[in-house]
Motif scaffolding. Structure first.
Motif, PDB file in Angstrom:
ATOM      1  N   LEU A 199      41.374  19.164  12.208  1.00 29.02           N
ATOM      2  CA  LEU A 199      41.649  18.442  10.702  1.00 29.02           C
ATOM      3  C   LEU A 199      41.658  16.902  11.013  1.00 29.02           C
ATOM      4  CD1 LEU A 199      42.210  18.881   7.828  1.00 29.02           C
ATOM      5  CD2 LEU A 199      44.798  18.663   8.361  1.00 29.02           C
ATOM      6  N   VAL A 200      40.557  16.483  10.609  1.00 28.81           N
ATOM      7  CA  VAL A 200      40.112  15.072  10.608  1.00 28.81           C
ATOM      8  C   VAL A 200      40.761  14.533   9.325  1.00 28.81           C
ATOM      9  CG1 VAL A 200      38.551  13.200  10.655  1.00 28.81           C
ATOM     10  CG2 VAL A 200      38.441  15.203  12.114  1.00 28.81           C
ATOM     11  N   VAL A 201      41.556  13.522   9.534  1.00 28.51           N
ATOM     12  CA  VAL A 201      42.203  12.854   8.179  1.00 28.51           C
ATOM     13  C   VAL A 201      41.869  11.463   8.338  1.00 28.51           C
ATOM     14  CG1 VAL A 201      44.345  12.043   6.982  1.00 28.51           C
ATOM     15  CG2 VAL A 201      44.176  14.482   7.935  1.00 28.51           C
ATOM     16  N   ASP A 202      41.208  10.840   7.436  1.00 32.53           N
ATOM     17  CA  ASP A 202      40.776   9.387   7.272  1.00 32.53           C
ATOM     18  C   ASP A 202      41.380   8.695   6.213  1.00 32.53           C
ATOM     19  OD1 ASP A 202      39.364   7.225   7.488  1.00 32.53           O
ATOM     20  OD2 ASP A 202      37.366   8.091   7.640  1.00 32.53           O
ATOM     21  N   ARG A 254      44.416  23.284  14.231  1.00 27.85           N
ATOM     22  CA  ARG A 254      45.156  23.440  15.525  1.00 27.85           C
ATOM     23  C   ARG A 254      45.183  21.940  15.862  1.00 27.85           C
ATOM     24  NH1 ARG A 254      42.911  27.471  19.370  1.00 27.85           N
ATOM     25  NH2 ARG A 254      44.798  27.162  20.540  1.00 27.85           N
ATOM     26  N   THR A 255      44.586  21.123  15.752  1.00 27.30           N
ATOM     27  CA  THR A 255      44.582  19.587  16.327  1.00 27.30           C
ATOM     28  C   THR A 255      44.403  18.627  14.957  1.00 27.30           C
ATOM     29  OG1 THR A 255      43.773  20.163  18.422  1.00 27.30           O
ATOM     30  CG2 THR A 255      43.716  17.745  17.558  1.00 27.30           C
ATOM     31  N   LEU A 256      45.414  17.857  14.680  1.00 30.58           N
ATOM     32  CA  LEU A 256      45.137  16.886  13.758  1.00 30.58           C
ATOM     33  C   LEU A 256      44.464  15.476  14.331  1.00 30.58           C
ATOM     34  CD1 LEU A 256      45.866  15.817  10.648  1.00 30.58           C
ATOM     35  CD2 LEU A 256      48.181  15.105  11.445  1.00 30.58           C
ATOM     36  N   VAL A 257      43.751  15.038  13.813  1.00 30.27           N
ATOM     37  CA  VAL A 257      42.964  13.805  14.208  1.00 30.27           C
ATOM     38  C   VAL A 257      42.953  12.676  13.063  1.00 30.27           C
ATOM     39  CG1 VAL A 257      40.986  12.711  15.268  1.00 30.27           C
ATOM     40  CG2 VAL A 257      41.497  15.121  15.556  1.00 30.27           C
ATOM     41  N   GLY A 258      43.824  11.729  13.472  1.00 31.39           N
ATOM     42  CA  GLY A 258      43.832  10.776  12.508  1.00 31.39           C
ATOM     43  C   GLY A 258      43.039   9.489  12.657  1.00 31.39           C
ATOM     44  N   LEU A 259      42.385   8.984  11.755  1.00 30.92           N
ATOM     45  CA  LEU A 259      41.258   7.803  11.631  1.00 30.92           C
ATOM     46  C   LEU A 259      41.721   6.645  10.724  1.00 30.92           C
ATOM     47  CD1 LEU A 259      37.810   9.795  11.108  1.00 30.92           C
ATOM     48  CD2 LEU A 259      39.466   9.828  13.193  1.00 30.92           C
ATOM     49  N   VAL A 297      46.876  13.040  16.584  1.00 29.50           N
ATOM     50  CA  VAL A 297      45.812  12.378  17.836  1.00 29.50           C
ATOM     51  C   VAL A 297      45.114  11.312  17.114  1.00 29.50           C
ATOM     52  CG1 VAL A 297      43.714  12.738  19.469  1.00 29.50           C
ATOM     53  CG2 VAL A 297      45.619  14.536  19.091  1.00 29.50           C
ATOM     54  N   VAL A 298      45.362  10.064  17.871  1.00 26.73           N
ATOM     55  CA  VAL A 298      44.695   8.871  17.258  1.00 26.73           C
ATOM     56  C   VAL A 298      43.311   8.600  17.758  1.00 26.73           C
ATOM     57  CG1 VAL A 298      44.886   6.348  16.905  1.00 26.73           C
ATOM     58  CG2 VAL A 298      47.067   7.883  17.015  1.00 26.73           C
ATOM     59  N   SER A 299      42.431   8.482  16.814  1.00 26.57           N
ATOM     60  CA  SER A 299      40.878   8.175  17.365  1.00 26.57           C
ATOM     61  C   SER A 299      40.292   7.005  16.753  1.00 26.57           C
ATOM     62  CB  SER A 299      39.986   9.500  16.467  1.00 26.57           C
ATOM     63  OG  SER A 299      38.743   9.190  17.078  1.00 26.57           O
ATOM     64  N   GLU A 300      39.855   6.079  17.939  1.00 30.32           N
ATOM     65  CA  GLU A 300      39.147   4.975  17.437  1.00 30.32           C
ATOM     66  C   GLU A 300      37.711   5.180  16.981  1.00 30.32           C
ATOM     67  OE1 GLU A 300      39.757   1.869  17.422  1.00 30.32           O
ATOM     68  OE2 GLU A 300      41.722   1.677  18.212  1.00 30.32           O
ATOM     69  N   HIS A 301      37.088   6.486  17.229  1.00 32.23           N
ATOM     70  CA  HIS A 301      35.969   6.816  16.960  1.00 32.23           C
ATOM     71  C   HIS A 301      35.863   7.434  15.450  1.00 32.23           C
ATOM     72  CE1 HIS A 301      34.428   6.757  21.347  1.00 32.23           C
ATOM     73  NE2 HIS A 301      34.891   5.778  20.831  1.00 32.23           N
ATOM     74  N   MET A 335      51.678  14.886   7.456  1.00 29.25           N
ATOM     75  CA  MET A 335      52.106  15.648   8.601  1.00 29.25           C
ATOM     76  C   MET A 335      53.350  16.717   8.201  1.00 29.25           C
ATOM     77  SD  MET A 335      51.820  12.796  11.780  1.00 29.25           S
ATOM     78  CE  MET A 335      52.188  14.026  12.953  1.00 29.25           C
ATOM     79  N   GLU A 336      54.312  15.908   7.496  1.00 28.14           N
ATOM     80  CA  GLU A 336      55.536  17.110   7.038  1.00 28.14           C
ATOM     81  C   GLU A 336      54.891  18.114   6.113  1.00 28.14           C
ATOM     82  OE1 GLU A 336      58.960  13.852   7.095  1.00 28.14           O
ATOM     83  OE2 GLU A 336      57.912  14.242   5.167  1.00 28.14           O
TER      84      GLU A 336
END
Length: 319
Positions: A138-141, A213-218, A299-303, A290-291
């Motif tokens: 799940l990509v959250v921008d 299953r994986t939260l990715v924050g942008l 997971v913090v992504s610089e990309h 998140m709650e």
């Protein structure tokens, strides 16, 4: 190698990436990556228009970026300029489009929320399969005007863009008569949470958040939180990239930023001056998400979208 330039112009910042793409491996090699805070979306939520001073700040950054692009020899046909939330919402977006075209020789694409989601997902997840991160992602921008939610594994399966960006919510709830509140009151904090919860109700209608299953924050809010969590003396994208922040850590950071004064936030070593006034609203957006979805960590992504724009620029430009 295919050399490309990608520009991402959002509500709060404008960013440039000049990179070489290896057509055989798909690897993207940065040549120049930079960001300026221009606050293009200043007042758009209230007036529906891009302010003259915001346009001039943006055009000034575009002139500097044009020099960089020329220095690396990237032609217009391999340059892609993407504009997101603020310019989508503005009545006078044609003025913005004409200005960028005059400066860069490239017409900005005012993309939809769905296109924004696709670019963000591509940029954020292209390398995740090589690591230990389990799909679906799940990509959250979290942008200045909007936040994109994108679910998928190898490709986008569902996406939704909603108007809960950090600048928009700061202007809507953390100001009184146009004056920024030094430390938001409980009622102001709850008003932001209510907006995010309402937006998540909308998102959940089309994006099965519970499958992630994986939260990715942008974007800048999340990467700045990553730098703070690591207690860095200066911003270091290589160390921040793929940092994991557990939910209790996000909660602690959010409480710290909501109770800190402007000067205390500004004194944080990794804090960009242009994020000082919006970082607390942005952190609150992330925490509420998140709650709500039960994520144990982000997971913090610089990309992110910028890398996705570069990939698309390379694949769609003539060889």
């Amino acid at each position: 190698m295919s050399r490309v330039a990608a520009i991402d112009c959002g509500t709060n910042s404008i960013r440039l990436l000049v990179a070489d793409l290896d057509p055989q491996t798909g690897a993207l090699t940065d040549l120049d990556r930079r960001m300026e805070i221009v606050r293009l979306g200043q007042g758009v939520d209230r007036t529906g228009r891009l302010a003259p001073e915001a346009l001039e700040r943006t055009f000034a950054a575009c002139r500097r970026y044009a020099d960089v692009i020329a220095e690396f020899g990237v032609p217009p046909e391999r340059t892609r300029f993407v504009a997101t939330s603020a310019s989508r919402d503005a009545e006078n977006r044609d003025e913005f489009v004409r200005g960028v075209l005059d400066i860069l020789g490239v017409e900005p694409e005012v993309i939809t929320g769905g296109q924004e989601a696709d670019f963000s997902f591509t940029g954020a997840t292209k390398e995740l399969a090589e690591g230990t991160f389990a799909p679906p992602y799940l990509v959250v921008d979290i942008g200045g005007g909007s936040t994109e939610f994108v679910l998928g594994a190898e490709r986008v399966e569902a996406a939704r863009s909603v108007d809960i960006g950090c600048v928009r919510l700061m202007e809507r709830h953390f100001t009184v008569d146009g004056v920024l509140t030094e430390t938001p009151a409980r009622a102001q904090v709850e008003a932001v949470r209510a907006d995010v919860d309402a937006a998540l109700d909308e998102v959940a209608r089309t994006v099965p958040l519970e499958r992630a299953r994986t939260l990715v924050g942008l974007a800048g809010t999340v990467t700045t939180l990553g730098g703070i969590a690591l207690d860095l003396d200066a911003y270091d994208s290589s160390r921040i990239h793929h940092t994991r922040i557990p939910l209790p850590g996000v909660r602690e950071l959010t409480d710290r930023l909501l109770t800190a004064t402007h000067d205390e936030r500004a004194a944080i070593p990794v804090m960009h001056p242009g994020r000082v006034d919006v970082i607390n609203a942005g952190a609150l957006v992330l925490l509420t998400i998140m709650e709500r979805i039960g994520a144990e960590e982000v997971v913090v992504s610089e990309h992110d979208i910028l890398d996705g724009i570069a990939f698309h620029a390379a694949s769609e430009s003539p060889s």
